[in-house]
Every structure is written in structure tokens, then in C-alpha cells.
Design an enzyme around this catalytic site. Structure first.
Site, PDB file in Angstrom:
ATOM      1  N   SER A 157       0.872  -1.169   0.000  1.00  0.00           N
ATOM      2  CA  SER A 157       0.000   0.000   0.000  1.00  0.00           C
ATOM      3  C   SER A 157       0.909   1.220   0.000  1.00  0.00           C
ATOM      4  O   SER A 157       1.844   1.297   0.775  1.00  0.00           O
ATOM      5  CB  SER A 157      -0.860   0.041   1.266  1.00  0.00           C
ATOM      6  OG  SER A 157      -1.192  -1.253   1.666  1.00  0.00           O
ATOM      7  N   HIS A 186      -5.446  -3.831  -2.754  1.00  0.00           N
ATOM      8  CA  HIS A 186      -4.251  -4.496  -3.283  1.00  0.00           C
ATOM      9  C   HIS A 186      -4.587  -5.112  -4.634  1.00  0.00           C
ATOM     10  O   HIS A 186      -5.505  -5.907  -4.750  1.00  0.00           O
ATOM     11  CB  HIS A 186      -3.768  -5.603  -2.341  1.00  0.00           C
ATOM     12  CG  HIS A 186      -3.262  -5.113  -1.024  1.00  0.00           C
ATOM     13  ND1 HIS A 186      -1.962  -4.705  -0.833  1.00  0.00           N
ATOM     14  CD2 HIS A 186      -3.869  -4.952   0.170  1.00  0.00           C
ATOM     15  CE1 HIS A 186      -1.802  -4.314   0.418  1.00  0.00           C
ATOM     16  NE2 HIS A 186      -2.951  -4.447   1.064  1.00  0.00           N
ATOM     17  N   HIS A 201      -0.159 -11.778   1.780  1.00  0.00           N
ATOM     18  CA  HIS A 201      -0.024 -11.679   3.237  1.00  0.00           C
ATOM     19  C   HIS A 201      -0.251 -13.050   3.844  1.00  0.00           C
ATOM     20  O   HIS A 201      -1.219 -13.732   3.488  1.00  0.00           O
ATOM     21  CB  HIS A 201      -1.063 -10.707   3.802  1.00  0.00           C
ATOM     22  CG  HIS A 201      -0.884  -9.304   3.320  1.00  0.00           C
ATOM     23  ND1 HIS A 201      -1.455  -8.840   2.165  1.00  0.00           N
ATOM     24  CD2 HIS A 201      -0.178  -8.268   3.854  1.00  0.00           C
ATOM     25  CE1 HIS A 201      -1.105  -7.565   1.994  1.00  0.00           C
ATOM     26  NE2 HIS A 201      -0.339  -7.194   3.005  1.00  0.00           N
ATOM     27  N   TYR A 233      -1.599 -13.935   6.549  1.00  0.00           N
ATOM     28  CA  TYR A 233      -2.929 -14.135   7.151  1.00  0.00           C
ATOM     29  C   TYR A 233      -3.998 -14.497   6.118  1.00  0.00           C
ATOM     30  O   TYR A 233      -5.041 -15.025   6.473  1.00  0.00           O
ATOM     31  CB  TYR A 233      -3.362 -12.892   7.955  1.00  0.00           C
ATOM     32  CG  TYR A 233      -3.494 -11.613   7.153  1.00  0.00           C
ATOM     33  CD1 TYR A 233      -4.592 -11.391   6.333  1.00  0.00           C
ATOM     34  CD2 TYR A 233      -2.507 -10.634   7.214  1.00  0.00           C
ATOM     35  CE1 TYR A 233      -4.700 -10.230   5.566  1.00  0.00           C
ATOM     36  CE2 TYR A 233      -2.607  -9.472   6.464  1.00  0.00           C
ATOM     37  CZ  TYR A 233      -3.704  -9.284   5.644  1.00  0.00           C
ATOM     38  OH  TYR A 233      -3.791  -8.146   4.892  1.00  0.00           O
ATOM     39  N   GLU A 234      -3.731 -14.193   4.834  1.00  0.00           N
ATOM     40  CA  GLU A 234      -4.697 -14.555   3.787  1.00  0.00           C
ATOM     41  C   GLU A 234      -4.507 -15.983   3.329  1.00  0.00           C
ATOM     42  O   GLU A 234      -5.344 -16.521   2.619  1.00  0.00           O
ATOM     43  CB  GLU A 234      -4.461 -13.730   2.519  1.00  0.00           C
ATOM     44  CG  GLU A 234      -4.660 -12.282   2.560  1.00  0.00           C
ATOM     45  CD  GLU A 234      -4.203 -11.709   1.216  1.00  0.00           C
ATOM     46  OE1 GLU A 234      -5.042 -11.658   0.303  1.00  0.00           O
ATOM     47  OE2 GLU A 234      -3.013 -11.353   1.088  1.00  0.00           O
ATOM     48  N   ALA A 281       2.459  -0.449   4.268  1.00  0.00           N
ATOM     49  CA  ALA A 281       1.755   0.519   5.098  1.00  0.00           C
ATOM     50  C   ALA A 281       1.969   0.062   6.534  1.00  0.00           C
ATOM     51  O   ALA A 281       1.897  -1.133   6.818  1.00  0.00           O
ATOM     52  CB  ALA A 281       0.273   0.513   4.765  1.00  0.00           C
ATOM     53  N   MET A 329       2.017  -6.015   8.807  1.00  0.00           N
ATOM     54  CA  MET A 329       1.697  -7.444   8.662  1.00  0.00           C
ATOM     55  C   MET A 329       2.347  -8.065   7.433  1.00  0.00           C
ATOM     56  O   MET A 329       1.844  -9.065   6.904  1.00  0.00           O
ATOM     57  CB  MET A 329       0.180  -7.626   8.553  1.00  0.00           C
ATOM     58  CG  MET A 329      -0.609  -7.006   9.690  1.00  0.00           C
ATOM     59  SD  MET A 329      -2.369  -7.154   9.430  1.00  0.00           S
ATOM     60  CE  MET A 329      -3.010  -6.029  10.656  1.00  0.00           C
ATOM     61  N   SER A 330       3.456  -7.486   6.972  1.00  0.00           N
ATOM     62  CA  SER A 330       4.050  -8.015   5.736  1.00  0.00           C
ATOM     63  C   SER A 330       5.559  -7.856   5.743  1.00  0.00           C
ATOM     64  O   SER A 330       6.168  -7.611   6.778  1.00  0.00           O
ATOM     65  CB  SER A 330       3.456  -7.281   4.525  1.00  0.00           C
ATOM     66  OG  SER A 330       3.872  -5.935   4.516  1.00  0.00           O
ATOM     67  N   ASN A 390      -0.974   5.452  10.004  1.00  0.00           N
ATOM     68  CA  ASN A 390      -1.727   5.750  11.233  1.00  0.00           C
ATOM     69  C   ASN A 390      -0.781   5.580  12.416  1.00  0.00           C
ATOM     70  O   ASN A 390       0.316   5.038  12.264  1.00  0.00           O
ATOM     71  CB  ASN A 390      -2.933   4.800  11.366  1.00  0.00           C
ATOM     72  CG  ASN A 390      -2.517   3.353  11.293  1.00  0.00           C
ATOM     73  OD1 ASN A 390      -2.174   2.858  10.224  1.00  0.00           O
ATOM     74  ND2 ASN A 390      -2.499   2.693  12.423  1.00  0.00           N
ATOM     75  N   HIS A 444      -9.137   0.106   8.206  1.00  0.00           N
ATOM     76  CA  HIS A 444      -8.440  -0.208   6.958  1.00  0.00           C
ATOM     77  C   HIS A 444      -8.659   0.918   5.943  1.00  0.00           C
ATOM     78  O   HIS A 444      -7.772   1.233   5.153  1.00  0.00           O
ATOM     79  CB  HIS A 444      -8.951  -1.551   6.417  1.00  0.00           C
ATOM     80  CG  HIS A 444      -8.199  -2.043   5.209  1.00  0.00           C
ATOM     81  ND1 HIS A 444      -6.822  -2.182   5.188  1.00  0.00           N
ATOM     82  CD2 HIS A 444      -8.633  -2.421   3.974  1.00  0.00           C
ATOM     83  CE1 HIS A 444      -6.448  -2.635   3.989  1.00  0.00           C
ATOM     84  NE2 HIS A 444      -7.527  -2.784   3.236  1.00  0.00           N
TER      85      HIS A 444
END
Ligand code: 6GU
Length: 285
Positions: free
Chosen positions: A35, A66, A88, A90-91, A119, A220-221, A244, A258
């Protein structure tokens, strides 16, 4: 396709070369646009776009914001392959070897340097949303708990069994980024990125834990990709776009959304992409 099987990786590479042509497929620089660096994919010149759906073994991406394209072409006079959209853990059921298949493919396409972006939530209080942080080191939390892309039997053609990550984020590339940033008046922080497994954002107590152990930004990546890149000798330059501020105080916390992450990534992404393009012009590969 088994992403742990070296010969299967060669088969994926053969399919890509057949689809776009041998000459087009060869690249010296790989870019993973998280991102925020999406615009850089759109800036590739003489672009040949191969959707992930046409690449054997590449899973579908589902995360809003994405895309899923491999883009071949030129940037700053360099032959590049750009991944617009990443995988990712988690996916994909924490299948880290699957999530890093594109890195091994890019290595076979010839890349010597990889630029990665993500991000991230800011932990260090100097960071403001929209800032860019140069990654100097990482804490790869899933790998410390056994979720490493290098787990399993290791074909020596991938590289060493025990990979040293003492210099994961190349010092010369970081120095170059700092110099380019100085010339273009870009405020650039250098810090430690921590990867958590997600997909839930962290609780304030978890963010405090990461702050205590020296992390500056949180996402997370990235760490899995960098680890595989180091195994096969690719030099890495990494950035976090601070979208953020991570919650540290549970009595004064705000919901992380998100949408907010995507919104800031889009606003700041154009500037970040121009900056990375300037770095690419200066690269000696
Ligand atoms: Cl606060 N946490 C994580 N894990 N990823 C993020 C984030 C926070 N902000 C953007 N990405």
C-alpha cells in the site's frame, strides 16, 4: 505448483517467459509495491502486464486496495519487475513459502536488488501519519514463533539452510536513500519494523510490548519476503509508509480502520513513489 520445490519455481519462470517473452521477463530490479507504492507500478515505462491469475501457482489476492499484477518494463533506465499486490500470510493460512513464491520467481528472472514497501502503524512518537520510514532492521515475529518461509527441507539451490540476516537491509542502499532524500527535502526516518501475523490490529498492550523491544513501526508483511530475498543473495531496500499511529494507551485509544490506512496510503503514496523513482535513477546495478 509446490512453492517449496525448486523445479516447480523454474516451471513458473518458464511459463512467465513464454507469456511475455524471454527478453521482457529479464529484470535487474524487483519492486514489491505495498500500500502506498502502487503509483510506482503505474509509472513503469514500456509496461507489459501479466495478471497473477495467469501465473501458475500464484494465489488470488483478495485484500481491498491491493491489486494483482506482475509488471515488466523500465524505470529510471533500469529493467524492472514490479509486483503490484503482495501475499499476506494471514490470507494464506500462514503458508509463508507460498507468500514468498514471487520473490523466488523474481530471483530467477535475474533481480539483484529488491525494493519493498508497506503501510505501517507508527510506534515511535516522532512518526506522523504520511511519513516515510526507511527500514534499518526488523523483528519478524511469526518466524520467531516457527512461521518462517525457510522452514521445511531446504533444496541447496535456494541458498543456505541457515541464513544470516545481520545485514538484511543493505547499508549502501540505505545511505543512497538518505542522500536522495536530503537532496529532495524529504524527511526520512530510519527505524525498526515489526511484523505481526495479523489480521487483527494489535491491542495497546501489544503495541507497548513492541515499543519496549525497540520497534518503531508495525505491520503485517515484508519480513518474510526480505528473509527469502536474503537467502538467495538479493540486496534489499525497504520503506514503511506510516498510515496511522498505533494505539499505545488503552484509555485513549482509537479504532484503526483499513479505510484510513488506504486513504493515507493513497495521499502520501504519490510523493513516496516519486522519491523511490529518484532512488532508482541513482542505483548502480
Ligand atoms: Cl497499527 N498494525 C498493523 N499490524 N498493521 C498496520 C497498522 C497497524 N497500521 C497500518 N498497518
Amino acid at each position: 505448483i509446490d512453492p517449496r520445490n525448486f523445479d516447480d519455481i523454474l516451471a513458473v519462470v518458464a511459463s512467465i517467459k513464454e507469456q511475455v517473452g524471454e527478453e521482457t521477463a529479464c529484470a535487474e530490479l524487483g519492486i514489491i509495491c505495498g500500500s502506498g507504492l502502487g503509483p510506482i507500478g503505474d509509472a513503469v515505462e514500456e509496461a507489459t502486464i501479466l495478471p497473477y491469475g495467469k501465473i501458475p501457482g500464484f494465489p488470488a489476492t483478495h485484500v481491498v486496495g491491493h491489486k494483482g499484477n506482475m509488471i515488466f518494463g523500465k524505470l529510471g533506465g533500469k529493467k524492472v519487475v514490479c509486483l503490484q499486490g503482495r501475499f499476506h500470510p494471514y490470507e494464506h493460512n500462514m503458508d509463508l513459502a507460498l507468500c514468498t513464491l514471487p520473490v523466488r520467481v523474481m530471483h530467477q528472472l535475474g533481480i539483484k536488488i529488491m525494493i519493498v514497501s508497506n503501510a505501517a502503524g507508527g510506534i515511535n512518537t516522532v512518526l506522523r501519519h504520511g511519513d516515510l520510514m526507511l527500514i534499518k532492521d526488523h523483528i519478524f515475529l511469526p518466524a520467531l514463533a516457527g512461521f518462517s518461509p525457510l522452514v521445511g527441507c531446504n533444496d541447496p539451490r535456494f541458498g543456505a539452510r541457515f541464513v544470516s540476516v545481520h545485514d538484511a537491509y543493505d547499508k549502501q542502499l540505505r545511505q543512497l536513500a538518505i542522500e536522495v532524500g536530503r537532496k529532495s527535502n524529504m524527511t526520512l526516518y530510519e527505524g525498526v519494523y515489526v511484523m505481526s501475523g495479523g489480521p487483527q490490529y494489535e491491542s495497546p498492550a501489544e503495541v507497548s510490548l513492541f515499543k519496549t523491544v525497540g520497534a518503531d513501526a508495525l505491520g503485517m508483511s515484508t519480513c518474510h519476503e526480505v528473509t527469502v530475498a536474503r537467502q538467495c543473495g538479493i540486496k534489499v531496500l525497504g520503506f514503511s509508509l506510516i498510515t496511522n499511529i498505533a494505539n499505545l494507551d488503552c484509555d485513549a485509544s482509537v479504532e484503526v480502520s483499513h479505510e484510513e490506512v488506504l486513504d493515507i496510503a493513497e495521499q502520501a503514496g504519490q510523493r513516496a513513489s516519486l522519491f523511490v523513482s529518484d532512488i532508482i535513477k541513482e542505483l548502480n546495478i
